[in-house]
Design a protein around this motif. Structure first.
Motif, PDB file in Angstrom:
ATOM      1  N   GLU A  86       0.847  -1.103   0.191  1.00 32.17           N
ATOM      2  CA  GLU A  86       0.051   0.011   0.046  1.00 32.17           C
ATOM      3  C   GLU A  86       0.803   1.118   0.078  1.00 32.17           C
ATOM      4  OE1 GLU A  86      -2.396  -3.377   1.475  1.00 32.17           O
ATOM      5  OE2 GLU A  86      -0.399  -2.745   1.812  1.00 32.17           O
ATOM      6  N   ALA A  87       1.855   1.274   0.454  1.00 32.97           N
ATOM      7  CA  ALA A  87       2.896   2.516   0.725  1.00 32.97           C
ATOM      8  C   ALA A  87       3.645   2.767  -0.270  1.00 32.97           C
ATOM      9  CB  ALA A  87       3.799   1.971   2.085  1.00 32.97           C
ATOM     10  N   VAL A  88       4.081   1.543  -1.144  1.00 28.92           N
ATOM     11  CA  VAL A  88       4.910   1.951  -2.443  1.00 28.92           C
ATOM     12  C   VAL A  88       4.111   1.608  -3.619  1.00 28.92           C
ATOM     13  CG1 VAL A  88       6.882   0.999  -3.615  1.00 28.92           C
ATOM     14  CG2 VAL A  88       6.863   0.927  -1.029  1.00 28.92           C
ATOM     15  N   ASP A  89       3.400   0.596  -3.827  1.00 28.36           N
ATOM     16  CA  ASP A  89       2.886   0.223  -5.076  1.00 28.36           C
ATOM     17  C   ASP A  89       1.301   1.143  -5.226  1.00 28.36           C
ATOM     18  OD1 ASP A  89       3.995  -2.240  -6.439  1.00 28.36           O
ATOM     19  OD2 ASP A  89       4.035  -2.543  -4.035  1.00 28.36           O
ATOM     20  N   ARG A  90       0.814   1.508  -4.147  1.00 29.45           N
ATOM     21  CA  ARG A  90      -0.478   2.125  -4.282  1.00 29.45           C
ATOM     22  C   ARG A  90      -0.044   3.827  -3.893  1.00 29.45           C
ATOM     23  NH1 ARG A  90      -4.509   1.432   0.242  1.00 29.45           N
ATOM     24  NH2 ARG A  90      -2.991   2.814   1.151  1.00 29.45           N
ATOM     25  N   ASP A  91       0.167   4.229  -2.781  1.00 27.14           N
ATOM     26  CA  ASP A  91       0.525   5.710  -2.393  1.00 27.14           C
ATOM     27  C   ASP A  91       1.680   6.097  -3.180  1.00 27.14           C
ATOM     28  OD1 ASP A  91      -1.536   5.226  -0.706  1.00 27.14           O
ATOM     29  OD2 ASP A  91      -0.579   4.885   0.965  1.00 27.14           O
ATOM     30  N   GLY A  92       2.717   5.307  -3.049  1.00 25.45           N
ATOM     31  CA  GLY A  92       3.939   5.872  -3.544  1.00 25.45           C
ATOM     32  C   GLY A  92       3.913   6.099  -5.012  1.00 25.45           C
ATOM     33  N   ALA A  93       3.225   5.326  -5.831  1.00 18.39           N
ATOM     34  CA  ALA A  93       3.093   5.312  -7.164  1.00 18.39           C
ATOM     35  C   ALA A  93       2.063   6.354  -7.668  1.00 18.39           C
ATOM     36  CB  ALA A  93       2.486   3.863  -7.734  1.00 18.39           C
ATOM     37  N   ILE A  94       1.038   6.577  -6.934  1.00 16.42           N
ATOM     38  CA  ILE A  94       0.145   7.736  -7.025  1.00 16.42           C
ATOM     39  C   ILE A  94       0.770   8.967  -6.879  1.00 16.42           C
ATOM     40  CG2 ILE A  94      -2.089   8.800  -6.290  1.00 16.42           C
ATOM     41  CD1 ILE A  94      -3.165   6.041  -5.620  1.00 16.42           C
ATOM     42  N   ASN A  95       1.683   9.013  -5.819  1.00 17.80           N
ATOM     43  CA  ASN A  95       2.568  10.023  -5.419  1.00 17.80           C
ATOM     44  C   ASN A  95       3.521  10.382  -6.712  1.00 17.80           C
ATOM     45  OD1 ASN A  95       3.408  12.409  -3.911  1.00 17.80           O
ATOM     46  ND2 ASN A  95       5.232  11.276  -3.338  1.00 17.80           N
ATOM     47  N   ALA A  96       3.830   9.587  -7.372  1.00 17.16           N
ATOM     48  CA  ALA A  96       4.876   9.772  -8.491  1.00 17.16           C
ATOM     49  C   ALA A  96       3.933  10.026  -9.647  1.00 17.16           C
ATOM     50  CB  ALA A  96       5.458   8.270  -8.836  1.00 17.16           C
ATOM     51  N   VAL A  97       2.913   9.902  -9.889  1.00 17.64           N
ATOM     52  CA  VAL A  97       2.068  10.421 -10.888  1.00 17.64           C
ATOM     53  C   VAL A  97       1.719  11.768 -10.743  1.00 17.64           C
ATOM     54  CG1 VAL A  97       0.010  10.172 -11.922  1.00 17.64           C
ATOM     55  CG2 VAL A  97       0.820   8.223 -11.625  1.00 17.64           C
ATOM     56  N   LYS A  98       1.426  12.209  -9.364  1.00 12.36           N
ATOM     57  CA  LYS A  98       1.411  13.724  -9.131  1.00 12.36           C
ATOM     58  C   LYS A  98       2.331  14.409  -9.185  1.00 12.36           C
ATOM     59  CE  LYS A  98      -2.177  12.766  -5.764  1.00 12.36           C
ATOM     60  NZ  LYS A  98      -2.867  12.673  -4.215  1.00 12.36           N
ATOM     61  N   ALA A  99       3.424  13.973  -8.835  1.00 12.12           N
ATOM     62  CA  ALA A  99       4.871  14.439  -8.989  1.00 12.12           C
ATOM     63  C   ALA A  99       5.350  14.806 -10.736  1.00 12.12           C
ATOM     64  CB  ALA A  99       5.972  13.732  -8.295  1.00 12.12           C
ATOM     65  N   ALA A 100       5.161  13.744 -11.278  1.00 13.84           N
ATOM     66  CA  ALA A 100       5.179  13.918 -12.828  1.00 13.84           C
ATOM     67  C   ALA A 100       4.508  15.149 -13.515  1.00 13.84           C
ATOM     68  CB  ALA A 100       4.862  12.373 -13.493  1.00 13.84           C
ATOM     69  N   GLU A 101       3.278  15.122 -13.041  1.00 13.99           N
ATOM     70  CA  GLU A 101       2.398  16.099 -13.550  1.00 13.99           C
ATOM     71  C   GLU A 101       3.112  17.417 -13.221  1.00 13.99           C
ATOM     72  OE1 GLU A 101      -2.048  14.909 -14.205  1.00 13.99           O
ATOM     73  OE2 GLU A 101      -1.634  14.578 -12.336  1.00 13.99           O
ATOM     74  N   LYS A 102       3.203  17.529 -11.690  1.00 15.32           N
ATOM     75  CA  LYS A 102       3.836  18.834 -11.345  1.00 15.32           C
ATOM     76  C   LYS A 102       5.158  19.071 -12.011  1.00 15.32           C
ATOM     77  CE  LYS A 102       4.780  20.816  -6.728  1.00 15.32           C
ATOM     78  NZ  LYS A 102       3.764  21.872  -6.802  1.00 15.32           N
TER      79      LYS A 102
END
Length: 218
Positions: A86-102
């Motif tokens: 949940e920390a890496v494959d879900r929350d971390g990956a979602i954070n990466a998507v947001k960071a890539a957009e940013k």
């Protein structure tokens, strides 16, 4: 101008092979890693190392992705301990998507897993991991990025063959391969960058009998 591709999980088993594929194609590669001691090895291979964590502040991660044309997420929980998926494959990956957009990236390629689009059909012991990946895959598909989701079967360390089976959803039945060498996953992940039809598309991937370029074009 050379395309800059940033790989998350660049020192993992699959991520390191993706870095090699990209460098072989003459691309400029940045590797995001959590362990600073691995930076020299990555630099020696010809990639720019950047120390960051998927679970860090979105702004800090966006800074690590700054200038990227493409972000490839090959990071995954390497331990079955509770909460890590949940920390890496879900929350971390979602954070990466947001960071890539940013960060202003155009393209995001995610290495997911077979059955991530239908977790309950996968092996029971993987349900939690598959649900975590499903959540981040959905977040990517709903983002403003040009996305590709690669859903490989069981990963092996066998030599790559360059021959795959690929479809939006593969039939999984007894006697049909459900595994694939990491080397072939890396080759497919790099090859999608040259295949326009892979944009905004997710697909299952296992070993097969079709050459990678032909499988992607089809």
């Amino acid at each position: 101008m050379t395309m800059l591709v940033t790989v998350l999980g660049a020192t993992g088993k699959t991520g390191s092979l993706i870095v090699a594929e990209l460098l072989a194609r003459g691309l400029t590669v940045r590797g995001v890693l959590r362990r600073p001691e691995a930076a020299d090895e990555l630099r020696a291979r010809g990639a720019e190392p950047v120390v960051a964590d998927l679970r860090s502040d979105t702004g800090a991660l966006a800074a690590a992705l700054s200038g990227s044309d493409v972000v490839i997420n090959a990071a995954a929980a390497s331990d079955p301990q509770p909460g890590l998926a949940e920390a890496v494959d879900r929350d971390g990956a979602i954070n990466a998507v947001k960071a890539a957009e940013k960060a202003g990236a155009d393209r995001f390629v995610q290495v997911s897993s077979l059955f991530a689009d239908r977790p309950d059909e996968g092996p029971e012991f993987l349900h939690r991991v598959l649900r975590a990946k499903q959540a981040s895959d959905l977040a990517l598909a709903e983002s403003g990025l040009a996305w590709t989701i690669v859903r490989p079967g069981g990963l092996t360390d066998d030599p790559g063959t360059g021959l795959v089976r690929l479809a939006d959803r593969l039939t999984v039945a007894p006697g049909i391969p459900r595994t694939i060498p990491r080397a072939d996953v890396a080759a497919v992940t790099a090859a999608v960058l040259d295949e326009p039809s892979s944009r905004c598309r997710g697909f299952d991937l296992t070993s097969g009998t079709t050459a990678i370029a032909a499988a992607l074009a089809a």
